[in-house]
Design a protein around this motif. Structure first.
Motif, PDB file in Angstrom:
ATOM      1  N   SER A  52       8.203  -1.579  -7.539  1.00 30.98           N
ATOM      2  CA  SER A  52       7.665  -0.535  -6.994  1.00 30.98           C
ATOM      3  C   SER A  52       6.059  -0.402  -6.986  1.00 30.98           C
ATOM      4  N   VAL A  53       5.330   0.174  -6.167  1.00 32.70           N
ATOM      5  CA  VAL A  53       4.110   0.230  -5.956  1.00 32.70           C
ATOM      6  C   VAL A  53       3.857   1.711  -5.392  1.00 32.70           C
ATOM      7  N   SER A  54       2.732   2.229  -5.458  1.00 33.36           N
ATOM      8  CA  SER A  54       2.176   3.485  -5.048  1.00 33.36           C
ATOM      9  C   SER A  54       0.935   3.336  -3.998  1.00 33.36           C
ATOM     10  N   ILE A  55       1.373   3.927  -2.737  1.00 31.04           N
ATOM     11  CA  ILE A  55       0.337   4.032  -1.900  1.00 31.04           C
ATOM     12  C   ILE A  55      -0.371   5.290  -1.512  1.00 31.04           C
ATOM     13  N   PRO A  56      -1.782   5.267  -1.532  1.00 23.58           N
ATOM     14  CA  PRO A  56      -2.402   6.647  -1.467  1.00 23.58           C
ATOM     15  C   PRO A  56      -2.311   6.666   0.245  1.00 23.58           C
ATOM     16  N   VAL A  57      -1.897   7.984   0.625  1.00 26.72           N
ATOM     17  CA  VAL A  57      -1.966   8.497   1.991  1.00 26.72           C
ATOM     18  C   VAL A  57      -2.812   9.632   1.760  1.00 26.72           C
ATOM     19  N   GLY A  58      -4.048   9.871   2.229  1.00 22.37           N
ATOM     20  CA  GLY A  58      -4.935  10.963   1.839  1.00 22.37           C
ATOM     21  C   GLY A  58      -4.712  11.339   0.124  1.00 22.37           C
ATOM     22  N   ASP A  59      -4.151  12.517  -0.097  1.00 21.32           N
ATOM     23  CA  ASP A  59      -4.120  12.790  -1.389  1.00 21.32           C
ATOM     24  C   ASP A  59      -2.746  12.597  -2.021  1.00 21.32           C
ATOM     25  N   PHE A  60      -2.070  12.180  -1.054  1.00 24.97           N
ATOM     26  CA  PHE A  60      -0.549  11.808  -1.580  1.00 24.97           C
ATOM     27  C   PHE A  60      -0.400  10.631  -1.848  1.00 24.97           C
ATOM     28  N   ARG A  61       0.460  10.306  -3.049  1.00 23.76           N
ATOM     29  CA  ARG A  61       0.895   8.903  -3.413  1.00 23.76           C
ATOM     30  C   ARG A  61       2.407   8.709  -2.956  1.00 23.76           C
ATOM     31  N   MET A  62       2.497   7.603  -2.019  1.00 22.98           N
ATOM     32  CA  MET A  62       3.789   7.496  -1.437  1.00 22.98           C
ATOM     33  C   MET A  62       4.497   6.135  -2.214  1.00 22.98           C
ATOM     34  N   PRO A  63       5.419   6.212  -2.627  1.00 26.49           N
ATOM     35  CA  PRO A  63       6.419   4.913  -3.252  1.00 26.49           C
ATOM     36  C   PRO A  63       6.683   4.147  -2.398  1.00 26.49           C
ATOM     37  N   ALA A  64       6.721   2.804  -2.683  1.00 27.17           N
ATOM     38  CA  ALA A  64       6.969   1.663  -1.897  1.00 27.17           C
ATOM     39  C   ALA A  64       7.815   0.730  -2.845  1.00 27.17           C
ATOM     40  N   TYR A  65       8.434  -0.108  -2.117  1.00 34.99           N
ATOM     41  CA  TYR A  65       8.956  -1.228  -2.662  1.00 34.99           C
ATOM     42  C   TYR A  65       8.363  -2.457  -1.891  1.00 34.99           C
ATOM     43  N   VAL A  87      14.690   3.905   0.988  1.00 35.12           N
ATOM     44  CA  VAL A  87      14.261   2.571   0.398  1.00 35.12           C
ATOM     45  C   VAL A  87      15.298   2.383  -0.848  1.00 35.12           C
ATOM     46  N   HIS A  88      16.617   1.954  -0.874  1.00 32.81           N
ATOM     47  CA  HIS A  88      17.374   1.513  -1.792  1.00 32.81           C
ATOM     48  C   HIS A  88      17.502   0.102  -1.957  1.00 32.81           C
ATOM     49  N   GLU A  89      18.647  -0.375  -2.772  1.00 31.58           N
ATOM     50  CA  GLU A  89      18.751  -1.741  -3.186  1.00 31.58           C
ATOM     51  C   GLU A  89      18.867  -2.661  -2.117  1.00 31.58           C
ATOM     52  N   HIS A  90      19.535  -2.311  -0.841  1.00 29.11           N
ATOM     53  CA  HIS A  90      19.619  -3.467   0.335  1.00 29.11           C
ATOM     54  C   HIS A  90      18.211  -3.542   1.041  1.00 29.11           C
ATOM     55  N   ILE A  91      17.285  -2.419   1.201  1.00 30.11           N
ATOM     56  CA  ILE A  91      16.315  -2.706   1.695  1.00 30.11           C
ATOM     57  C   ILE A  91      15.336  -3.570   0.839  1.00 30.11           C
ATOM     58  N   ALA A  92      15.323  -3.401  -0.494  1.00 31.80           N
ATOM     59  CA  ALA A  92      14.527  -4.159  -1.401  1.00 31.80           C
ATOM     60  C   ALA A  92      14.904  -5.458  -1.436  1.00 31.80           C
ATOM     61  N   ASP A  93      16.338  -5.612  -1.047  1.00 32.40           N
ATOM     62  CA  ASP A  93      16.734  -7.209  -0.978  1.00 32.40           C
ATOM     63  C   ASP A  93      16.069  -7.794   0.151  1.00 32.40           C
ATOM     64  N   VAL A  94      16.024  -7.112   1.225  1.00 31.81           N
ATOM     65  CA  VAL A  94      15.568  -7.590   2.475  1.00 31.81           C
ATOM     66  C   VAL A  94      14.137  -7.972   2.179  1.00 31.81           C
ATOM     67  N   ALA A 107       8.428  -1.955   1.919  1.00 32.82           N
ATOM     68  CA  ALA A 107       9.087  -1.146   2.525  1.00 32.82           C
ATOM     69  C   ALA A 107       8.553   0.445   1.812  1.00 32.82           C
ATOM     70  N   PRO A 108       7.794   1.185   2.523  1.00 32.72           N
ATOM     71  CA  PRO A 108       7.467   2.436   1.997  1.00 32.72           C
ATOM     72  C   PRO A 108       8.650   3.449   2.280  1.00 32.72           C
ATOM     73  N   LEU A 143       2.676   4.325   7.491  1.00 37.46           N
ATOM     74  CA  LEU A 143       2.667   3.031   7.914  1.00 37.46           C
ATOM     75  C   LEU A 143       1.172   2.338   8.111  1.00 37.46           C
ATOM     76  N   ASP A 144       0.427   3.195   8.856  1.00 41.28           N
ATOM     77  CA  ASP A 144      -1.122   2.776   8.730  1.00 41.28           C
ATOM     78  C   ASP A 144      -1.575   2.496   7.330  1.00 41.28           C
ATOM     79  N   ALA A 145      -1.269   3.347   6.379  1.00 39.91           N
ATOM     80  CA  ALA A 145      -1.849   3.265   5.038  1.00 39.91           C
ATOM     81  C   ALA A 145      -1.249   2.295   4.417  1.00 39.91           C
ATOM     82  N   THR A 146       0.208   2.072   4.499  1.00 41.74           N
ATOM     83  CA  THR A 146       1.018   0.973   4.110  1.00 41.74           C
ATOM     84  C   THR A 146       0.423  -0.546   4.435  1.00 41.74           C
ATOM     85  N   VAL A 147      -0.289  -0.558   5.619  1.00 40.85           N
ATOM     86  CA  VAL A 147      -0.974  -1.629   6.215  1.00 40.85           C
ATOM     87  C   VAL A 147      -2.273  -1.967   5.481  1.00 40.85           C
TER      88      VAL A 147
END
Length: 287
Positions: A52-65, A87-94, A107-108, A143-147
């Motif tokens: 897991s990581v945390s992605i800043p989207v403005g003032d919000f922190r979005m979790p992602a794998y 984003v459950h185990e299958h998406i993490a596996d991908v 995967a955000p 997704l822009d923030a994820t990039v």
């Protein structure tokens, strides 16, 4: 209610070792898909930085794998857009599968503002209360923030790809229309003739903005995505000058055929689709 999500949730064989509900991003399986099927594929994280990581989207922190080869930088980037279950185990596996091939795959959790998709057992309620509230404008911004996060954490976003499944397949088309920086995309059984969020355009409506090569992977027996809607999209893309997109429609194949944790899984189509997905990214500069 999206018919293809419900049609593909016929109970599978019990697999008690994996019958647990998602508690953190990328772990466990969504409650709606339990029990998971015995053929579920598991990819290890040996040689990877994954979790897991945390992605800043403005003032919000979005979790992602995120998964990527350990100790490496300047990696091509693959965005992975989930199904309606988050984003459950299958998406993490991908993500780990891509990382094993040398990618930074991320995967955000694009539904997190609206609720926890992983705890729902009622599919229509999940769509109404969570999935249907994630607009294209919100998703594009996330997704822009994820990039941007990927670019700051070992990714080379000049080699940017996106793939996704079902809701995420539609998101793949939509984000490619939004971001001209996407080099290539692979959409797995994403609806093209209807949005999930009221007021959003369909993928067909957005066809003129899709400039990158997109590979669409679909099943001919998908009751929620008529093949004629794919024909309409293909015609709209060509009319707009994009002749680089391709569609593969697998005969006698249902929705969610790549989802190895569900009874809708079709091994031959899933493996062929995966090989074509990887080849598509490599052919089109995401490698």
């Amino acid at each position: 209610m999206m018919k293809e999500e419900i049609d593909s949730l016929v109970p599978g064989r019990d697999f008690s070792r994996r019958d647990f509900v998602q508690t953190t991003v990328g772990s466990g399986f969504a409650a709606a898909v339990l029990p998971v099927a015995a053929q579920t594929v598991t990819t290890d994280s040996v040689g990877l930085e994954a979790g897991s990581v945390s992605i800043p989207v403005g003032d919000f922190r979005m979790p992602a794998y995120r998964a990527q080869p350990a100790g490496r930088k300047d990696l091509p980037v693959i965005l992975v857009a989930s199904e309606i279950f988050g984003v459950h185990e299958h998406i993490a596996d991908v993500c780990r599968r891509f990382a094993k091939l040398g990618y930074l795959a991320i995967a955000p959790e694009l539904f997190v503002r609206h609720g926890n998709a992983g705890v729902y057992t009622d599919i229509p309620k999940l769509i109404a209360e969570v999935v249907g509230k994630a607009s294209d404008a919100q998703v594009d911004g996330d997704l822009d923030a994820t990039v941007a996060w990927a670019a700051a954490n070992g990714g080379d976003v000049t080699r940017l790809g996106i793939t996704g499944f079902c809701w995420g397949g539609r998101t793949t088309w939509s984000y490619t229309a939004h971001n001209p920086g996407v080099k290539a995309a692979v959409a797995w059984y994403g609806p093209v003739a209807r949005p999930y969020f009221a007021g959003d355009k369909t993928v067909i409506d957005k066809a003129a903005s899709i400039k990158a090569p997109v590979l669409g992977l679909y099943g001919a027996a998908d009751t929620g995505i008529p093949v004629d809607t794919l024909t309409q999209l293909e015609a709209a893309l060509k009319a707009a000058g994009n002749t680089a997109c391709e569609f593969i429609v697998y005969p006698d194949t249902p929705h969610a055929f790549h989802a190895d944790y569900r009874p809708s899984y079709r091994k031959a189509a899933a493996e062929d689709g995966w090989a074509k997905c990887v080849a598509w990214f490599r052919k089109n500069g995401v490698a």
